[in-house]
Design an enzyme around this catalytic site. Structure first.
Site, mmCIF file in Angstrom:
data_model
loop_
_atom_site.group_PDB
_atom_site.id
_atom_site.type_symbol
_atom_site.label_atom_id
_atom_site.label_comp_id
_atom_site.label_asym_id
_atom_site.label_seq_id
_atom_site.Cartn_x
_atom_site.Cartn_y
_atom_site.Cartn_z
ATOM 1 N N ASN A 99 16.762 -5.985 -27.925
ATOM 2 C CA ASN A 99 17.987 -5.306 -28.034
ATOM 3 C C ASN A 99 18.411 -5.381 -26.413
ATOM 4 O O ASN A 99 17.071 -4.697 -26.089
ATOM 5 C CB ASN A 99 17.836 -3.604 -28.809
ATOM 6 C CG ASN A 99 18.944 -3.142 -28.003
ATOM 7 O OD1 ASN A 99 19.753 -3.463 -27.413
ATOM 8 N ND2 ASN A 99 18.731 -1.938 -27.812
ATOM 9 N N GLY A 100 19.317 -5.843 -25.610
ATOM 10 C CA GLY A 100 18.912 -5.096 -24.628
ATOM 11 C C GLY A 100 19.312 -6.615 -23.802
ATOM 12 O O GLY A 100 19.661 -7.589 -24.342
ATOM 13 N N LYS A 143 39.554 10.750 -26.471
ATOM 14 C CA LYS A 143 38.929 10.704 -27.494
ATOM 15 C C LYS A 143 39.758 9.809 -28.502
ATOM 16 O O LYS A 143 40.020 8.932 -30.140
ATOM 17 C CB LYS A 143 39.210 12.236 -27.900
ATOM 18 C CG LYS A 143 38.019 12.427 -29.446
ATOM 19 C CD LYS A 143 36.713 12.465 -29.383
ATOM 20 C CE LYS A 143 36.114 11.824 -28.465
ATOM 21 N NZ LYS A 143 35.186 11.708 -28.015
ATOM 22 N N GLU A 164 40.293 5.957 -27.622
ATOM 23 C CA GLU A 164 39.233 5.022 -28.293
ATOM 24 C C GLU A 164 39.561 4.691 -29.724
ATOM 25 O O GLU A 164 38.559 3.918 -29.733
ATOM 26 C CB GLU A 164 38.105 5.639 -27.324
ATOM 27 C CG GLU A 164 37.684 7.034 -28.356
ATOM 28 C CD GLU A 164 36.147 7.512 -28.129
ATOM 29 O OE1 GLU A 164 34.878 6.505 -27.439
ATOM 30 O OE2 GLU A 164 35.820 8.863 -28.179
ATOM 31 N N CYS A 205 22.447 -3.754 -28.830
ATOM 32 C CA CYS A 205 21.996 -3.777 -30.546
ATOM 33 C C CYS A 205 21.408 -2.741 -31.196
ATOM 34 O O CYS A 205 20.921 -1.901 -30.668
ATOM 35 C CB CYS A 205 21.860 -5.191 -30.469
ATOM 36 S SG CYS A 205 22.184 -6.519 -29.790
ATOM 37 N N ARG A 221 25.491 0.616 -33.316
ATOM 38 C CA ARG A 221 24.910 0.428 -32.627
ATOM 39 C C ARG A 221 25.258 -0.833 -31.829
ATOM 40 O O ARG A 221 25.866 -1.944 -30.408
ATOM 41 C CB ARG A 221 23.361 0.285 -31.941
ATOM 42 C CG ARG A 221 23.084 1.651 -32.613
ATOM 43 C CD ARG A 221 21.499 1.465 -31.629
ATOM 44 N NE ARG A 221 20.907 0.569 -30.872
ATOM 45 C CZ ARG A 221 20.975 1.071 -30.023
ATOM 46 N NH1 ARG A 221 21.004 2.342 -30.046
ATOM 47 N NH2 ARG A 221 20.222 1.169 -28.947
ATOM 48 N N HIS A 265 53.147 14.732 -8.764
ATOM 49 C CA HIS A 265 52.802 13.210 -7.196
ATOM 50 C C HIS A 265 52.939 12.591 -8.083
ATOM 51 O O HIS A 265 52.524 10.850 -7.636
ATOM 52 C CB HIS A 265 51.548 14.259 -6.813
ATOM 53 C CG HIS A 265 51.889 15.202 -6.165
ATOM 54 N ND1 HIS A 265 52.283 15.393 -5.368
ATOM 55 C CD2 HIS A 265 51.497 16.371 -6.930
ATOM 56 C CE1 HIS A 265 52.828 16.480 -4.549
ATOM 57 N NE2 HIS A 265 51.163 17.068 -5.954
ATOM 58 N N TRP A 288 25.754 -6.768 -29.990
ATOM 59 C CA TRP A 288 27.096 -6.571 -29.832
ATOM 60 C C TRP A 288 26.863 -7.621 -29.116
ATOM 61 O O TRP A 288 25.644 -6.943 -28.366
ATOM 62 C CB TRP A 288 26.774 -5.127 -29.390
ATOM 63 C CG TRP A 288 28.211 -4.132 -28.396
ATOM 64 C CD1 TRP A 288 29.128 -3.665 -28.958
ATOM 65 C CD2 TRP A 288 27.904 -3.792 -26.774
ATOM 66 N NE1 TRP A 288 30.146 -3.988 -27.923
ATOM 67 C CE2 TRP A 288 29.118 -3.446 -26.982
ATOM 68 C CE3 TRP A 288 26.884 -4.229 -26.339
ATOM 69 C CZ2 TRP A 288 30.090 -3.843 -25.419
ATOM 70 C CZ3 TRP A 288 27.922 -4.032 -24.989
ATOM 71 C CH2 TRP A 288 28.668 -3.483 -24.418
ATOM 72 N N LYS A 326 27.694 2.992 -29.782
ATOM 73 C CA LYS A 326 28.212 4.089 -29.358
ATOM 74 C C LYS A 326 27.272 4.343 -28.450
ATOM 75 O O LYS A 326 27.401 5.261 -27.763
ATOM 76 C CB LYS A 326 26.990 4.546 -30.866
ATOM 77 C CG LYS A 326 26.835 5.686 -31.453
ATOM 78 C CD LYS A 326 27.493 7.358 -31.463
ATOM 79 C CE LYS A 326 27.543 8.944 -30.706
ATOM 80 N NZ LYS A 326 28.161 9.583 -30.895
ATOM 81 N N GLU A 337 38.879 15.133 -21.798
ATOM 82 C CA GLU A 337 38.208 14.675 -22.900
ATOM 83 C C GLU A 337 39.039 14.115 -24.250
ATOM 84 O O GLU A 337 38.832 12.964 -25.198
ATOM 85 C CB GLU A 337 37.396 15.354 -23.737
ATOM 86 C CG GLU A 337 36.731 14.944 -24.597
ATOM 87 C CD GLU A 337 35.846 14.384 -25.077
ATOM 88 O OE1 GLU A 337 35.551 13.550 -24.387
ATOM 89 O OE2 GLU A 337 35.168 14.223 -26.242
HETATM 90 O O1 M6R Z 1 24.870 9.027 -24.914
HETATM 91 P P1 M6R Z 1 26.132 9.278 -24.156
HETATM 92 O O2 M6R Z 1 26.365 10.243 -24.276
HETATM 93 O O3 M6R Z 1 24.986 8.556 -22.445
HETATM 94 O O4 M6R Z 1 27.176 7.971 -24.350
HETATM 95 C C1 M6R Z 1 28.276 8.514 -22.968
HETATM 96 C C2 M6R Z 1 28.993 8.023 -23.458
HETATM 97 O O5 M6R Z 1 28.834 6.171 -23.949
HETATM 98 C C3 M6R Z 1 29.909 8.123 -24.898
HETATM 99 O O6 M6R Z 1 29.853 9.402 -24.076
HETATM 100 C C4 M6R Z 1 31.352 7.680 -25.125
HETATM 101 O O7 M6R Z 1 32.096 7.499 -23.623
HETATM 102 C C5 M6R Z 1 31.949 7.805 -26.177
HETATM 103 N N1 M6R Z 1 32.232 6.985 -27.246
HETATM 104 C C6 M6R Z 1 32.884 8.482 -25.996
HETATM 105 O O8 M6R Z 1 33.560 9.290 -27.804
#
Ligand code: M6R
Length: 610
Positions: A100-101, A487, A490, A2, A27, A506, A74, A605, A483
Site C-alpha cells: 500500500n503506497g 455529503k 459524494e 489500498c 480503502r 454575486h 485502489w 476512505k 459539509e
Molecule cells: O481521514 P481524514 O479525516 O484525514 O480524511 C479526510 C477526507 O479525505 C475525508 O473527510 C473525506 O472528505 C470524506 N470522505 C468525506 O466524507
C-alpha cells in the site's frame, strides 16, 4: 491507497484474509488478491472488481495453507485489472508481495531490473519489489527485504512471503499505515485495526522505517537497518461489533446512528461535573503555551476541513486568538507564515491522510508545534504531532464521514473553550452556558435522529430526482452547508454547491430556477433575518426551499417549502445537530438513486496519496 492483510498461525489463512479484506475494502475496491503458501508453493489468485469476484475464484487449492497475505486495491499506477492486482510475484513465483503506497523511484529500479533480464507482467510500481527481493535473496528473506527497503523511495506498507521460508512474513512500513496484531500461536498484520479486531485487541502500530518479522509464535521488531526495537503494544478498546454493520443496510447509516454515543464518548471526562471547566489533561498542551499563543493554523481535508472551519469560528470567538484555516493539499504551496508562536492543528479521522501529514510536516519544519485531532490511536498524524486530542468515534468504515465529523466538532469546541479559559478571554458565565448545553447534546442528537429520519426520507425522495442542489447559510451555518453539500455529492452523485447565503446574489443566483432545491440553514439568531432575506431571493426565483432552524424560531417556516426544527441548544453548538438531517438527506437520496453508499465511485476512505 489500498488495504493489506496478513496471517500466520495454525488456522487456514484464506478465510481470515478474506474476512480482513472485507473490513479493508473501504480503502480501495477496484481489485483484490490473495497469496497463500501451501505444500511449499506460493499460490496466488487475484481479480479485478469487488472482493466478491475474488471469492468466486479462490478454490480448494488454498484451503490448507496457514500463512498468507491479501490486498484490496485502489489503483494509482496501472489501471484496475487482474494483472495489476496484488499480490505481485518475481520471475520465479517464489516471492509474493502486497503493498500500500507509491514507490516513487520505481521507473529507475524497473529499468535496471529489466536490463538484468527481469520480466514484468504489470504496469504497477509495486512489481519492482518482488523482483528486487529475487535479485538480493541469498537464502535469507529478512536480509533481502532489508536490503530492498533501503532502495525504495516513497510510501509503503508492504508484506513479503517466500515459498522457501514458509514460516515467516516480513513487513516494512514507511509513510503508509501498518499494524501488527498479536495472537496466541498466530499473528496478523493489516492496514487498519478493524481488519484484525475479531482476532485480537493487542496491536503494535509500526512507525516509519520499522520492520517486523512475523512467525506463528513471535513478532520481531527492528529498524530497517536491523537495530532491535521494543514494540509498544496498544490494547485497543474498540468493540469488534462496532466494526460490523450491526443490522443496518450500510455502514454509513449505522455510523449516523452511532453519533449520540460517539458524542457522549468524546465528552467523557472532559467537562467538569459542575459544567464550569473543560479538562483536557491527556492532551498535554501546556497551559502556558495556550496563554501565549499568537495564532492557530487549522489544516485538514474534506469533511475534517469542514470541522476545522467551524473550529475557526469558535476559537476566534471564545478564545480571541486569530485562526487561519486551510485545505491541506494547498497549504504547503502558499509558503505559509507559521513559526514557533503558531499552534498548527491537524484534523484527520484516519490520521493517515497524506496531504494533511505533508502540511503538518511543513509547519513543523518552520517551527510550529502541532496538535492533532484524530480518531485513530497510533496513526501517523498522532505519532508525529506534539500533542493529540482523540475523537472517540470508534472505527468509521463508510467512506462518507459522519460520526468522525460530529466528534471533530465536539473536540474543536472543547479546544476553543479550553483555550478561552486558559487565556482568560472566555467569561465564566459563557463557559458554563456552553458546557451545560454540550452535556445535553447527545440526547438531542438522538432525538433528531429518531424524529427526523422518516420526514427526511420523503424530502430525499424529491431531491433524488434533481440534478443540482444548493446549500446556503451564514457564519456557522455556512460551515455546515459545506459539509452538507459534500455529503450529498459524494454518495448520491447529485451536483451540490454550498454558498455563504449573502454570496449567492454575486453570481450563482443565475442558476436558481423553478424547482431547484435550496437547503437553507438558519440556526444563528443574530443572522436569522439576513438569511431569511437570502431565502426570499431564491424563493422569488421559484426555488424549492428546505429550511433547517431551531425550535423557538417562528419565522423561518413562513419562508420555506419544508422546515426541520432542531431542539434548542447553545447557538455555537447548532452545527452538531444541524448536520444530522443533512447526513440523512444525503444517505436517503443516494439509496433512492440506487447508489453504492458505502463505496462511492472513485473514492476511498483513507487518502494516503497526495
Ligand atoms: O481521514 P481524514 O479525516 O484525514 O480524511 C479526510 C477526507 O479525505 C475525508 O473527510 C473525506 O472528505 C470524506 N470522505 C468525506 O466524507
Amino acid at each position: 491507497m489500498c488495504g493489506i492483510v496478513g496471517y500466520i498461525g495454525h488456522k487456514p489463512a484464506l478465510p481470515i484474509l478474506i474476512e480482513g479484506l472485507k473490513k479493508l475494502e473501504y480503502r480501495g475496491y477496484d481489485s483484490a488478491g490473495v497469496a497463500v503458501i501451501q505444500s511449499g508453493t506460493a499460490r496466488v489468485e487475484k481479480s479485478q472488481g469487488r472482493l466478491a469476484n475474488l471469492e468466486g475464484k479462490v478454490n480448494g487449492d488454498f484451503s490448507d495453507g496457514v500463512i498468507g497475505i491479501g490486498h484490496t486495491r485502489w489503483a494509482t499506477h496501472g489501471r484496475p485489472s487482474d494483472t495489476n492486482s496484488h499480490p505481485h510475484s518475481d520471475c520465479t513465483g517464489k516471492f509474493v508481495v502486497i503493498h500500500n503506497g507509491i514507490i516513487e523511484n520505481y521507473v529507475q529500479l524497473k529499468e535496471v531490473l529489466q536490463q538484468h533480464g527481469h520480466v514484468f507482467k504489470s504496469q504497477t510500481d509495486t512489481e519492482v519489489i518482488p523482483h528486487l527481493v529475487e535479485s538480493y535473496y541469498k537464502g535469507d528473506l529478512v536480509d533481502a527485504v532489508r536490503h530492498v527497503a533501503k532502495m525504495l523511495r516513497g510510501a509503503y506498507a508492504l508484506a513479503v512471503m517466500c515459498q522457501d521460508e514458509p514460516d515467516k512474513i516480513v513487513a516494512v512500513k514507511e509513510a503508509s499505515p501498518l499494524v501488527i496484531g498479536l495472537g496466541e500461536g498466530e499473528n496478523f498484520l493489516a492496514s487498519d485495526i478493524p481488519a484484525i479486531l475479531k482476532h485480537t485487541r493487542r496491536v503494535i502500530a509500526l512507525e516509519e522505517g520499522q520492520m517486523a518479522v512475523l512467525t506463528r509464535d513471535s513478532v520481531t521488531l527492528t529498524t530497517v537497518d536491523g537495530e532491535p526495537l521494543t514494540p509498544k503494544i496498544i490494547d485497543v478498546n474498540w468493540d469488534p461489533g462496532q466494526a460490523e454493520r450491526g443490522g443496518y443496510a450500510h455502514f454509513m447509516l449505522k455510523e449516523i446512528h452511532e453519533q449520540p454515543q460517539a458524542i457522549r464518548d468524546t465528552l467523557i471526562g472532559r467537562i467538569s461535573d459542575d459544567n464550569t471547566q473543560v479538562i483536557l489533561p491527556e492532551m498535554g498542551l501546556p497551559a502556558e503555551k495556550a496563554r501565549t499563543l499568537r495564532k492557530l493554523a487549522i489544516v485538514a481535508c474534506g469533511t475534517a476541513s469542514h470541522a476545522g472551519f467551524v473550529g475557526r469560528y469558535l476559537i476566534e470567538k471564545l478564545a480571541g486568538i486569530p485562526v487561519e484555516w486551510d485545505i491541506a493539499s494547498e497549504y504547503r504551496y502558499r509558503d505559509p507564515m507559521v513559526d514557533s508562536d503558531t499552534l498548527f492543528v491537524a484534523i484527520s479521522q484516519s490520521g493517515e491522510t497524506a496531504d494533511t501529514l505533508a502540511a503538518m510536516r511543513e509547519a513543523k519544519r518552520k517551527g510550529a508545534k502541532v496538535l492533532a485531532i484524530t480518531n485513530v490511536v497510533g496513526s501517523s498524524i498522532a505519532r508525529e504531532a506534539d500533542w493529540v486530542l482523540y475523537t472517540w468515534a470508534g472505527p468509521e468504515i463508510a467512506v462518507a464521514s459522519t460520526k468522525a465529523y460530529t466528534t471533530q466538532l465536539i473536540t474543536v469546541t472543547l479546544l476553543a473553550l479550553w483555550l478561552g479559559q486558559q487565556n482568560g478571554r472566555l467569561a465564566a458565565t459563557d463557559a458554563k452556558e456552553i458546557i451545560t448545553s454540550l452535556r445535553d447534546l447527545y440526547t438531542q442528537a438522538a432525538y433528531v435522529l429518531e424524529h427526523m429520519e422518516e420526514p427526511i426520507k420523503e424530502v430525499a425522495a424529491q431531491i433524488a430526482r434533481k440534478e443540482d442542489v444548493f446549500f446556503i447559510g451564514r457564519n456557522l451555518d455556512y460551515a455546515v452547508a459545506l459539509e452538507g453539500q459534500l455529503k450529498l455529492k459524494e454518495i448520491s452523485y447529485i451536483h451540490a454547491e454550498a454558498y455563504a447565503a449573502g454570496e449567492l446574489k454575486h453570481g450563482t443566483l443565475a442558476l436558481i430556477t423553478r424547482g431547484v432545491p435550496v437547503i437553507a440553514l438558519n440556526t444563528q439568531p443574530e443572522l436569522a433575518e439576513k438569511t431569511i432575506s437570502n431565502i426570499q431571493e431564491v424563493r422569488a426565483r421559484d426555488a424549492y426551499v428546505i429550511g433547517i432552524a431551531v425550535e423557538g424560531d417562528d419565522h423561518t417556516k413562513h419562508h420555506c417549502d419544508e422546515v426541520f426544527y432542531l431542539p434548542r441548544c447553545h447557538k455555537l453548538l447548532a452545527p452538531v445537530l444541524a448536520v444530522l438531517p443533512l447526513q440523512m438527506l444525503a444517505y436517503y437520496a443516494a439509496t433512492a438513486r440506487g447508489a453504492d453508499v458505502d463505496k462511492p465511485r472513485n473514492l476511498a476512505k483513507s487518502v494516503t496519496v497526495e
